[in-house]
Each structure stands twice: as C-alpha cells, then as structure tokens.
Scaffold this active site. Sequence first.
Site, PDB file in Angstrom:
ATOM      1  N   ASP A   1       0.457  -1.046   0.314  1.00  0.00           N
ATOM      2  CA  ASP A   1      -0.133  -0.223   0.125  1.00  0.00           C
ATOM      3  C   ASP A   1       1.210   0.933  -0.032  1.00  0.00           C
ATOM      4  OD1 ASP A   1      -2.426   0.966  -0.188  1.00  0.00           O
ATOM      5  OD2 ASP A   1      -2.746   1.219   2.099  1.00  0.00           O
TER       6      ASP A   1
ATOM      7  N   ASP B   1      -4.174  -5.421  -4.736  1.00  0.00           N
ATOM      8  CA  ASP B   1      -2.786  -3.911  -5.093  1.00  0.00           C
ATOM      9  C   ASP B   1      -1.997  -4.199  -5.666  1.00  0.00           C
ATOM     10  OD1 ASP B   1      -5.372  -2.443  -5.300  1.00  0.00           O
ATOM     11  OD2 ASP B   1      -4.203  -0.804  -2.684  1.00  0.00           O
TER      12      ASP B   1
ATOM     13  N   ASP C   1     -12.135   1.144   5.688  1.00  0.00           N
ATOM     14  CA  ASP C   1     -11.093   1.829   4.614  1.00  0.00           C
ATOM     15  C   ASP C   1     -10.223   2.740   4.782  1.00  0.00           C
ATOM     16  OD1 ASP C   1     -12.644   0.259   2.127  1.00  0.00           O
ATOM     17  OD2 ASP C   1     -13.933   2.206   2.231  1.00  0.00           O
TER      18      ASP C   1
END
Length: 347
Positions: A133, A171, A322
């Site tokens: 991330d 991701d 989130d």
Amino acid sequence: MYGSHNGRFGMRGVGVAVAGAVLLLAGCGSSGDGDGDGDAGSGDKNPAAIGQRPEDAAPYWVNPDGNAARQVARYAEDGNEKDAALIRRIARQPVGEWIGTDRPEAEAKGFTEAAGKAGREAVLVLYNIPHRDCGQFSKGGAADGDAYRAWLDRVAQGIGDRGATVILEPDAVLHLVDGCTPREFHEERYDLLKGAVERLKQLPGTKVYLDAGNAGWHTPDALFQPLQQAGLGAADGFAVNVSNFQTTAVSKEFGKQLSAKVGGKPFVIDTSRNGNGPYTGGAPEESWCNPPGRALGEPPTTSTGDELVDAYLWIKRPGESDGDCRGGPKAGAWWPEYALGLARSTS
C-alpha cells in the site's frame, strides 16, 4: 493520491478465535444446508445464531464468529431487533478471511477445517506483500522477500489439501503499474507473486485469483502484461473490484476485456459494497474511502450466468473501515455504523 483510483484494504489482525468459530459451527447447525441464521421459519432457537447458506446458493463458508455475527448477537442481547436484522444481512453471507501475520498456518488451517466440516469452501485473502500500500492507510507487509516466502509457505501448509479460494495480494500488481511502488522493488515483487501462485497451486484443493484492480483504475491494455509477468498464467484467474464500488455490470465488462488479453482467463468480482455503484460526491481523491450512501451488492455465488465469471464474492468485509477518513476507524477495523448504512441502503 492513489486512493482516488482504488479501494484500501487493511489487514484485520485476523485474530478471530478460529477455534471458537469451529465450536460455533457445530452449535449453529451450520453443517446442514438450511439458513441456520435465525431468520423467520428457520426453526433456530437462538435468533442471533449465524449458520451456513444453502449450498446451491453459496458454496462458501459463513464464519459464525465473524465481526458481523458478533454484532448481531450484541444487538439481539440488547433487544435491538431492528439493527440486528440489518446487520444479519451481512453476517449471513460468506466473506473473505484475511490471513494475518502472527499465526498464518493456524488461521489458514482453522478456517479451512471449519469450512470443510460444514461441507463448504473457505475464501481466503492474502495481503502481506513487502511495501504494501505504498505507506498509505494499509501500509505494512512482510519485512522482505524471504519473510514473505516463509509466511506464504506457512499459509500453504495450513490450507493443506482442503478446499480454498484464495485472492492473492490486492493492489500488488496495480501499484507496479501506476508507479506507487518504487521501481527498485518491482523485480522482487513480480518474483514473489509468481512464486506465490506456483506454491498455492501445488495444493490440490486451492483455486488462486490474482488481483487485477477495478474498472476505475487503469485499462486492460496497461494491465495484461504485468499480470502475466506476475504469474497469472498458472493461476485459476483474476479478481476485479476488490474493496471497490464499481457496479457488477461495469466490472464484468472490464473483466471480459482483460480476459480477452490473457488467454480467456475467468475472473471473480467483489460485489460486497457495489450495490449503488461508486461515490461521485466530494473530493474525487477520497471517493474510495468509506464513501457514504453505498449499498451491499449481489450475494456471493458461483451461479453468475456467465462462463467467464467464476463467482461473485464478498472479498472486502462489509462494515470494516477503509481507513481513518470520514470519521472511520483505522483500516480494517469493524465499524458498525457504516455496516448499518450499507444494509439500510440495500434494496
């Protein structure tokens, strides 16, 4: 800045008591094919109990001790039947179990064993790639490549020969494409992803879907070669819309365009929160993070009516934050108010 294009995930320290889940499984009548979740007419003496969905509706395991199930029990204990019924819309559906870092083998074994005893299959999410991330809400991951390989091997040992559907590293490929992950880490990441696919596919009962982002974040033209380099050829397929809000129709079209470029690979769609589509209000760079007015999407199922779409899944766990935006708690934390909002907005 990358949050404007994709969803954020958040490792939940999957410290759900796996052993407790197995015990609850036996206690909730969850090895059968009935609802077992306390709906009217189910015959369950405990209105807060959460059990398995009928197998023809969802062949995946429902965790009777998940966050939503616990919230249902708390509301029921307080006599709040209205909110209990709303959260039950989430609790009665199978969701992805995000494997943590401290006890990966025990967690993978616990979830898959409980699922097997119920005659179902566990959905697992692996989200521990180094430099995860890009230092944002869900930053973290394994310390280095060797640590990741060791962790992955423990997950594989925990799954063993039991059935599992694995969503691999949300991701991870996309952050190579958009430049979020520094270039000096690219070669290692491709190697780790390819190795992870190969290791998991050594397991006889495991299906692997490599994350491929969502329809609002890059195009199939930009993605197909990186996905192939990351080992998609050996995987069962790819996953789209993980933790995002693109509609099922849009996600299906995106997936089909991408599939045509990677040899016709099938895919799964995360429908957990896409019932009202993406959020278009407020600052675009925050549209992915706890957007208001969203709704639950299609329930998890393998009966999609499309030979290229293997399943609709709830990969992101509805009701888990989130990130600490719009008043939310840290990424991955249970947020009952948001869960209630999703349920209320669902037709």
